[in-house]
Write a protein that holds these residues in place. Structure first.
Motif, PDB file in Angstrom:
ATOM      1  N   ALA A  40       0.863  -1.093  -0.383  1.00  0.00           N
ATOM      2  CA  ALA A  40      -0.279  -0.194   0.068  1.00  0.00           C
ATOM      3  C   ALA A  40       0.910   1.418   0.112  1.00  0.00           C
ATOM      4  CB  ALA A  40      -0.505  -0.083   1.149  1.00  0.00           C
ATOM      5  N   SER A  43      -1.663   7.605   2.149  1.00  0.00           N
ATOM      6  CA  SER A  43      -2.940   7.790   1.467  1.00  0.00           C
ATOM      7  C   SER A  43      -2.384   9.472   1.366  1.00  0.00           C
ATOM      8  CB  SER A  43      -3.329   8.113   3.270  1.00  0.00           C
ATOM      9  OG  SER A  43      -3.153   8.656   3.358  1.00  0.00           O
ATOM     10  N   ARG A  73      -6.671   1.385  -7.261  1.00  0.00           N
ATOM     11  CA  ARG A  73      -7.026   0.792  -6.201  1.00  0.00           C
ATOM     12  C   ARG A  73      -7.932   0.652  -5.861  1.00  0.00           C
ATOM     13  NH1 ARG A  73      -7.819   7.008  -8.751  1.00  0.00           N
ATOM     14  NH2 ARG A  73      -6.333   8.156  -7.496  1.00  0.00           N
ATOM     15  N   ARG A  74      -8.018  -0.407  -4.627  1.00  0.00           N
ATOM     16  CA  ARG A  74      -8.577  -1.441  -3.947  1.00  0.00           C
ATOM     17  C   ARG A  74     -10.227  -0.065  -2.968  1.00  0.00           C
ATOM     18  NH1 ARG A  74      -4.875  -5.435  -1.917  1.00  0.00           N
ATOM     19  NH2 ARG A  74      -3.230  -6.185  -3.993  1.00  0.00           N
ATOM     20  N   GLN A  75     -11.192  -0.473  -3.621  1.00  0.00           N
ATOM     21  CA  GLN A  75     -12.208  -0.188  -2.790  1.00  0.00           C
ATOM     22  C   GLN A  75     -11.816  -0.458  -1.505  1.00  0.00           C
ATOM     23  OE1 GLN A  75     -16.076   0.056  -5.049  1.00  0.00           O
ATOM     24  NE2 GLN A  75     -16.600   1.446  -3.059  1.00  0.00           N
ATOM     25  N   GLY A  76     -12.081   0.765  -0.279  1.00  0.00           N
ATOM     26  CA  GLY A  76     -12.600   0.805   1.295  1.00  0.00           C
ATOM     27  C   GLY A  76     -10.847   0.103   1.774  1.00  0.00           C
ATOM     28  N   SER A  77      -9.449  -0.466   0.479  1.00  0.00           N
ATOM     29  CA  SER A  77      -8.348  -0.869   1.152  1.00  0.00           C
ATOM     30  C   SER A  77      -7.235   0.725   0.802  1.00  0.00           C
ATOM     31  CB  SER A  77      -8.219  -1.367   0.797  1.00  0.00           C
ATOM     32  OG  SER A  77      -8.936  -3.216   0.684  1.00  0.00           O
ATOM     33  N   GLY A  78      -7.384   0.875  -0.123  1.00  0.00           N
ATOM     34  CA  GLY A  78      -6.203   2.107  -0.793  1.00  0.00           C
ATOM     35  C   GLY A  78      -5.698   1.958  -1.687  1.00  0.00           C
ATOM     36  N   PHE A  80      -2.269   0.826  -3.833  1.00  0.00           N
ATOM     37  CA  PHE A  80      -1.360  -0.549  -4.259  1.00  0.00           C
ATOM     38  C   PHE A  80      -0.352  -0.211  -4.689  1.00  0.00           C
ATOM     39  CE2 PHE A  80      -5.051  -1.663  -0.819  1.00  0.00           C
ATOM     40  CZ  PHE A  80      -4.231  -2.555   0.229  1.00  0.00           C
TER      41      PHE A  80
END
Length: 244
Positions: A40, A43, A73-78, A80
């Protein structure tokens, strides 16, 4: 990390937009291995606070890297790092060697290994007798634990009598047994993933993939390897150097 933040900081005195400066610096940092594949990124808020830029600037820089396929992007995860493999078309190397040269940790998940009667395609492309037997190997190829490709290889049993003995690298095994592949012909084309291949690759059915069909030859110019590799389009780049 303080030095790294300083290296990423855009220069407001330059005419180049801040988000483009940041995207280039981030691309260089990713290529230099500051973050590993599938790790990741900080942010947008962290980039904004550490670099003294707006979140809009940070987001636009991320959007550039997203379009280039360097991050996802992974929704809800950030956000990568996307593992990518640049494979030169001018040099014959195996998947394992290519990954190690790029700093990835290669691994495989075996899906099938055994000895079978050849298909019509295998008979034709490998110049076999219909009564011959072939070794088949099917596996997921991974880089740092991420599935990059689905690979299916066929070899005459005269050159691979026991497919269970193959470790991470087929080419290393062939080298060790005196059956090296010294040249190959490759055909690359775009295909849409079938349901089975999509499931194995972790993508949606019908999604675009690159299919590499390779016929490998030994020093006696005998075809000893037929490999179909379904490569994830978002993880693979093929590079050709052109000269005049």
């Amino acid at each position: 990390m303080e030095n790294r933040w300083q290296a990423l900081k855009p220069d407001e005195t330059l005419s180049t937009p801040l988000y483009l400066q940041l995207s280039r610096k981030l691309a260089d940092a990713i290529n230099a291995g500051w973050w590993q594949a599938d790790e990741a990124l900080p942010s947008e808020r962290t980039f904004s606070e550490e670099l003294g830029i707006s979140r809009v600037t940070a987001r636009k820089a991320m959007d550039v890297l997203l379009e280039q396929g360097m991050i996802r992007r992974r929704q809800g995860s950030g956000t990568f790092i996307t593992p990518r493999l640049e494979q030169p078309l001018s040099r014959l190397t195996g998947f394992t060697e290519q990954l190690r040269l790029r700093g990835f940790v290669p691994s495989s998940v075996w899906l099938e290994r055994g000895v079978f009667a050849p298909s019509n395609e295998e008979v034709i492309k490998l110049g076999l007798s219909p009564t011959s037997m072939v070794a088949r190997l099917k596996r997921q190829r991974l880089a740092d634990g991420v599935v990059m490709a689905i690979e299916m290889s066929t070899l005459p049993v005269a050159y691979l009598s026991d497919p269970q003995q193959v470790g991470t690298s087929l080419y290393a095994h062939l080298d060790a047994t005196g059956h090296s592949v010294v040249r190959a012909l490759q055909h690359i084309r775009a295909v849409n993933a079938s349901g089975d291949i999509a499931t194995l690759a972790g993508i949606r059915p019908g999604e675009a993939m690159l299919l590499i069909t390779r016929i490998g030859y030994n020093a006696d110019n005998v075809a000893i390897e037929l490999t179909d590799t379904y490569c994830r389009n978002d993880y693979y780049d093929f590079v050709a150097e052109l000269k005049r």
